[in-house]
Design an enzyme around this catalytic site. Structure first.
Site, PDB file in Angstrom:
ATOM      1  N   ASP A 421      54.395  24.601 -10.164  1.00 16.32           N
ATOM      2  CA  ASP A 421      53.681  25.257  -9.210  1.00 16.32           C
ATOM      3  C   ASP A 421      52.837  23.891  -8.842  1.00 16.32           C
ATOM      4  OD1 ASP A 421      51.510  26.195  -7.889  1.00 16.32           O
ATOM      5  OD2 ASP A 421      51.424  27.972  -8.797  1.00 16.32           O
ATOM      6  N   HIS A 422      52.881  23.481  -7.525  1.00 16.19           N
ATOM      7  CA  HIS A 422      52.130  22.326  -7.156  1.00 16.19           C
ATOM      8  C   HIS A 422      50.774  22.450  -6.825  1.00 16.19           C
ATOM      9  CE1 HIS A 422      52.133  18.271  -5.755  1.00 16.19           C
ATOM     10  NE2 HIS A 422      53.250  18.051  -5.280  1.00 16.19           N
TER      11      HIS A 422
END
Ligand code: CAO
Length: 449
Positions: A421-422
């Site tokens: 998850d950036h």
């Protein structure tokens, strides 16, 4: 004045259906069978009618609430000469008549299964036709006449139904009316109060997506139709949300597991009598725990603007079952050895295949591994299992020529695909996580450093 409690009538198998539209507000006069609200399940949307006539004194539900049979919808002040649906041939509904009038009955709600599907004639609406969203579900007091599917269609396009002129029977608004309204607004022939409405929460633009293509497949050859199974429907909805809401990035890498695989084969020979099969996945779980300990943000969850860093290490694994994907969890994997993990995994995978996993077996995961190693493939993009922030995909190991600085050596290489998850993790951390994981798989002694 007598008060009447109107409750959710028998809506069949539907449970925890979400209120997506309120069709009345306090002060509105309501007729018997007039729709009070629209609820939506994963299968259908339906309007819930009133079992009695009166004036809405209090609404007991709000948008987004989940309701079930018997839940209180609203309290009505009975009309002077109470109009009821007593003549209905349908079974009594869950209507609690606190006072007069007695024997109030309700029609079953009008269930329509089609809104889940795409609207008909999608090609008629241009892709740019989505209007800025209005606030759906706010009762206007003079609610337009439209079916749940048309309401849903209008909601998707951001069309305020109150502003659409119905051309159907009794001025009912049809899908064509919604489309015509949209086109007229887009051509500037009509203006709408909602067209200048505020942007959606978060300030993002409306998606403005094309409606789903509607194809008559039978036109091109014979077809069979199958209902989606329950598990597929549930996991599908979760996967969809996770894919849309989490900014995924996937890093691919390879781990040299030549020695580890030889060790695993040896262990299985030594442990033949135990009946426990030591799997590569058990080593992967252990190696992931080491990486999660070294890179704690991978063992976290987002909670608003806070990161929840978990101090426990529960690792889930995707299990393919005849009914769909299940994701049981090995709890406290940091405190367990390879034998215990292998044994628990075998038991959980069996339970999953037999459809016997309980909720506790599938809760509390910090990180997930999806292994297609026994099947094949090279790399893939696993979808993060929210609220986790990363997932490891593993494919089939293969012997490959690897340059050792002097010559090529045949090494057993395991393909790793880490989706992250950036919002929480950046690319450099992900590359380091993968590199460390690969180094542990190449030599578990690194976990002792
Ligand atoms: N590379 C090569 N071979 C592998 C391997 C790998 N990475 N991982 C396992 N194998 C081999 C094993 O050695 C074993 O071979 P043998 O039968 O000759 O011993 C065989 O594949 C089966 O492996 P296994 O019994 O050890 O099972 P597993 O631990 O690989 O997997 C489970 C267990 C439950 C994860 C698996 O049955 C499963 O359901 N996998 C699918 C998961 C899935 O669908 N993921 C996708 C999710 S996204 O849609």
């Amino acid at each position: 004045m007598a008060l009447i409690e109107v409750r959710v009538p028998d809506i069949g198998d539907f449970k925890d259906v979400a209120v997506i539209e309120l069709l009345v507000k306090p002060g509105d006069a309501v007729r018997v069978e007039q729709s009070l609200l629209t609820v939506e399940s994963d299968k259908a949307s339906m309007e819930i009618p009133s079992a009695a006539a009166g004036v809405v004194k209090e609404l007991k539900v709000k948008l987004g609430d989940k309701v079930n049979i018997g839940d209180l919808i609203c309290v009505l002040e009975a009309a002077a000469a109470p109009e009821t649906a007593a003549a209905s041939a349908t079974p009594p509904a869950q209507v609690n008549t606190q006072a007069e009038p007695p024997s109030v009955r309700a029609e079953p709600p009008s269930v329509r299964a089609e809104p889940v599907e795409a609207p008909a004639n999608p090609a008629r609406v241009p892709p740019t036709a989505a209007l800025p969203p209005h606030e759906p579900g706010q009762p206007s007091g003079n609610l337009p006449h439209a079916s749940p599917s048309v309401r849903k269609f209008a909601r998707e396009l951001g069309v305020p139904l109150e502003e659409v002129k119905g051309t159907g029977p009794k001025d009912r608004i049809t899908q064509e009316d919604v489309e015509a309204f949209t086109k007229a607004v887009m051509r500037g022939e009509l203006s709408t109060k909602s067209a200048t409405a505020k942007a959606p929460a978060g300030g993002g633009a409306a998606l403005g997506l094309l409606p789903w293509p509607k194809v008559d497949f039978a036109e091109f050859g014979p077809i069979l139709r199958q209902d989606m199974g329950r598990i597929k429907k549930i996991s599908g909805a979760n996967l969809h949300r996770n894919w849309v809401m989490i900014p995924h990035v996937t890093n691919h890498d390879d781990a040299d597991i030549t020695e580890l695989e030889a060790f695993r084969v040896l262990l299985n020979k030594e442990n033949e009598k135990s009946g426990i099969k030591i799997t590569m996945l058990a080593f992967l779980i252990k190696a992931c725990v080491a990486a999660l300990q070294k890179f704690p943000e991978f063992n976290s969850s987002l909670d608003g603007e806070q990161l929840v860093l978990k101090q426990y290490f529960n690792v889930a694994f995707a299990a393919d079952t005849p009914k769909g994907l299940m994701v049981p969890v090995i709890k406290n994997a940091d405190k367990k050895g390879i034998l215990q993990i292998s044994q628990e995994m075998g038991e959980l995978a069996k339970k999953a295949r037999e459809g016997k996993l309980g909720p506790a077996d599938m809760q509390g995961a910090c990180f997930t591994i999806s292994s297609l190693g026994g099947i094949g493939g090279r790399y893939f993009t696993p979808i993060i299992n929210a609220p986790e922030v990363a997932i490891l995909g593993v494919c089939k190991s293969q012997t490959e020529p690897v340059w050792d600085g002097k010559q090529f050596q045949p090494r057993l290489m395991l393909p790793l695909s880490l989706s992250w998850d950036h919002r929480v993790i950046d690319g450099a951390s992900a590359a380091r996580f993968n590199a460390y994981l690969a180094s542990v798989l190449a030599d578990f002694r690194r976990t002792m450093l």
